[in-house]
Design an enzyme around this catalytic site. Structure first.
Site, PDB file in Angstrom:
ATOM      1  N   LYS A 219       0.813  -1.210   0.000  1.00  0.00           N
ATOM      2  CA  LYS A 219       0.000   0.000   0.000  1.00  0.00           C
ATOM      3  C   LYS A 219       0.854   1.271   0.000  1.00  0.00           C
ATOM      4  O   LYS A 219       0.607   2.197  -0.775  1.00  0.00           O
ATOM      5  CB  LYS A 219      -0.916  -0.021   1.230  1.00  0.00           C
ATOM      6  CG  LYS A 219      -2.142   0.807   1.096  1.00  0.00           C
ATOM      7  CD  LYS A 219      -3.129   0.490   2.194  1.00  0.00           C
ATOM      8  CE  LYS A 219      -2.532   0.785   3.562  1.00  0.00           C
ATOM      9  NZ  LYS A 219      -3.556   1.055   4.584  1.00  0.00           N
TER      10      LYS A 219
ATOM     11  N   ARG B 158     -12.208   3.848   9.130  1.00  0.00           N
ATOM     12  CA  ARG B 158     -11.997   2.468   9.556  1.00  0.00           C
ATOM     13  C   ARG B 158     -13.317   1.744   9.816  1.00  0.00           C
ATOM     14  O   ARG B 158     -13.343   0.531   9.905  1.00  0.00           O
ATOM     15  CB  ARG B 158     -11.163   2.423  10.842  1.00  0.00           C
ATOM     16  CG  ARG B 158      -9.682   2.653  10.620  1.00  0.00           C
ATOM     17  CD  ARG B 158      -8.887   2.225  11.845  1.00  0.00           C
ATOM     18  NE  ARG B 158      -7.529   2.730  11.809  1.00  0.00           N
ATOM     19  CZ  ARG B 158      -6.561   2.195  11.065  1.00  0.00           C
ATOM     20  NH1 ARG B 158      -6.806   1.146  10.326  1.00  0.00           N
ATOM     21  NH2 ARG B 158      -5.358   2.719  11.073  1.00  0.00           N
TER      22      ARG B 158
ATOM     23  N   ARG C 196      10.734 -14.644   4.796  1.00  0.00           N
ATOM     24  CA  ARG C 196      11.769 -13.621   4.640  1.00  0.00           C
ATOM     25  C   ARG C 196      12.818 -13.684   5.742  1.00  0.00           C
ATOM     26  O   ARG C 196      12.498 -13.921   6.902  1.00  0.00           O
ATOM     27  CB  ARG C 196      11.131 -12.219   4.703  1.00  0.00           C
ATOM     28  CG  ARG C 196      10.167 -11.939   3.588  1.00  0.00           C
ATOM     29  CD  ARG C 196       9.787 -10.475   3.554  1.00  0.00           C
ATOM     30  NE  ARG C 196       9.117 -10.025   4.766  1.00  0.00           N
ATOM     31  CZ  ARG C 196       8.238  -9.030   4.801  1.00  0.00           C
ATOM     32  NH1 ARG C 196       7.935  -8.374   3.703  1.00  0.00           N
ATOM     33  NH2 ARG C 196       7.671  -8.665   5.931  1.00  0.00           N
TER      34      ARG C 196
ATOM     35  N   ARG D  23      12.619 -11.574  11.457  1.00  0.00           N
ATOM     36  CA  ARG D  23      11.801 -10.741  12.338  1.00  0.00           C
ATOM     37  C   ARG D  23      10.800 -11.623  13.069  1.00  0.00           C
ATOM     38  O   ARG D  23      10.134 -12.457  12.467  1.00  0.00           O
ATOM     39  CB  ARG D  23      11.049  -9.690  11.521  1.00  0.00           C
ATOM     40  CG  ARG D  23      11.924  -8.527  11.117  1.00  0.00           C
ATOM     41  CD  ARG D  23      11.161  -7.549  10.282  1.00  0.00           C
ATOM     42  NE  ARG D  23       9.813  -7.323  10.814  1.00  0.00           N
ATOM     43  CZ  ARG D  23       8.980  -6.409  10.338  1.00  0.00           C
ATOM     44  NH1 ARG D  23       9.339  -5.658   9.329  1.00  0.00           N
ATOM     45  NH2 ARG D  23       7.797  -6.255  10.862  1.00  0.00           N
TER      46      ARG D  23
ATOM     47  N   ARG E  70      -2.528 -11.456  11.391  1.00  0.00           N
ATOM     48  CA  ARG E  70      -2.608 -10.060  10.918  1.00  0.00           C
ATOM     49  C   ARG E  70      -3.597  -9.957   9.757  1.00  0.00           C
ATOM     50  O   ARG E  70      -4.392  -9.018   9.683  1.00  0.00           O
ATOM     51  CB  ARG E  70      -1.234  -9.575  10.420  1.00  0.00           C
ATOM     52  CG  ARG E  70      -0.267  -9.112  11.498  1.00  0.00           C
ATOM     53  CD  ARG E  70       0.732  -8.076  10.963  1.00  0.00           C
ATOM     54  NE  ARG E  70       1.561  -8.530   9.865  1.00  0.00           N
ATOM     55  CZ  ARG E  70       2.828  -8.957   9.998  1.00  0.00           C
ATOM     56  NH1 ARG E  70       3.401  -8.991  11.178  1.00  0.00           N
ATOM     57  NH2 ARG E  70       3.533  -9.322   8.947  1.00  0.00           N
TER      58      ARG E  70
END
Ligand SMILES: [Zn+2]
Length: 228
Positions: free
Chosen positions: A23, A98, A137, A171, A182
Site C-alpha cells: 500500500k 476504519r 523472509r 523478524r 494479521r
C-alpha cells in the site's frame, strides 16, 4: 456557494490493503505520477497539533488525556486539510475511515464541498500466498542482504552469498502464525467497509499479488478514469 466557476471537485480515493500488500509503495507512486496527496490519519493529527489549528488544539487535549481522538475531531482536521491547495489534484486517504460510521460521516463531509469517494480501492491478496511470502523472509545480519526460504535461498544454507556471514535474522513478527492472524484481523476490520463502498458502487478491486509495476499501472488507470 456563489455560483462562480468552480473547477471539478478533486477526486478522493481510499486505499485499502493488508500489511504486506504494498500500500505504501503504491500510494507513493500515485503521488509521484498524478500529484495526489496521501493523507494518513496519524500524519494529519500530528500536523494539526503542530500547526495549532482549532481542531488541532482539541486533538492535543484529548491525546494528552490518553483518550482516542473522536471522529468529529478527525473529520474537522480532514476538512481543513482537504481545503489546502496541494490537495487540488486529489487525495488518497490512508487509515480513515476504519468503520462504516466513519465512512458515512465522511460522505456527509465530502458532500458539503461537492466531493465524494470516487474509488475505494481494495488491494486484494491471496492470504496463503502472502503467508508464504512474508513468513519466508530473512536478512543477513552481516550485510543486510535479503533472502527468502522459497524464492531466494542462499546457495549454502544459512550462509550469506554476499559476505559469508552465518548470522541470519528473522523478524519475530514475520512467522506464519503472526502473518496469518494479521491478515485475519485486517479482513475482519475491513469487510464492513468493503461492503459499504461496494453498495455505493465505489469499490474497485485490484489484484495485488502481481509485480509492483503491473499493480501501479492498474491503479494509474483507475485514477485516470475517476479524474477524467
Ligand atoms: Zn551478508
Amino acid at each position: 456557494m456563489d455560483g462562480s466557476n468552480v473547477p471539478d471537485a478533486a477526486p478522493v480515493l481510499i486505499l485499502l490493503g493488508p500489511p504486506g500488500a504494498g500500500k505504501g509503495t503504491q500510494a507513493r507512486k500515485l503521488e509521484e505520477g498524478f500529484g495526489l496527496v496521501q493523507l494518513s490519519t496519524g500524519d494529519l493529527l500530528r500536523a494539526a497539533v503542530a500547526a495549532g489549528t482549532e481542531a488541532g488544539k482539541q486533538a492535543k487535549a484529548v491525546m494528552e488525556s490518553g483518550a482516542l481522538v473522536s471522529d468529529e475531531i478527525v473529520l474537522a482536521i480532514l476538512k481543513d486539510r482537504l481545503a489546502e491547495p496541494d490537495c487540488a489534484k486529489g487525495v488518497i486517504l490512508d487509515g480513515f475511515p476504519r468503520t462504516t460510521v466513519q465512512a458515512e460521516a465522511l460522505d456527509e463531509l465530502l458532500k458539503a464541498s461537492g466531493q465524494r469517494i470516487n474509488a475505494a480501492i481494495s488491494l486484494d491478496v491471496d492470504d496463503a500466498e502472502m503467508v508464504t511470502r512474508i513468513a519466508g523472509r530473512f536478512t543477513c545480519g552481516g550485510c543486510g542482504e535479503g533472502y527468502h526460504d522459497t524464492f531466494k535461498a542462499p546457495v549454502v544454507a544459512e550462509t550469506c552469498d554476499k559476505c559469508g556471514s552465518t548470522e541470519m535474522v528473522r523478524r519475530a513478527d514475520d512467522n506464519a502464525e503472526t502473518v496469518a492472524s494479521r491478515l485475519e484481523a485486517y479482513h475482519a476490520q475491513t469487510a464492513p467497509l468493503i461492503d459499504y463502498y461496494d453498495g455505493k458502487g465505489a469499490l474497485v478491486r485490484v489484484d495485488a499479488m502481481g509485480d509492483i509495476g503491473a499493480i501501479a499501472s492498474d491503479l494509474g488507470a483507475i485514477v485516470s478514469r475517476v479524474s477524467a
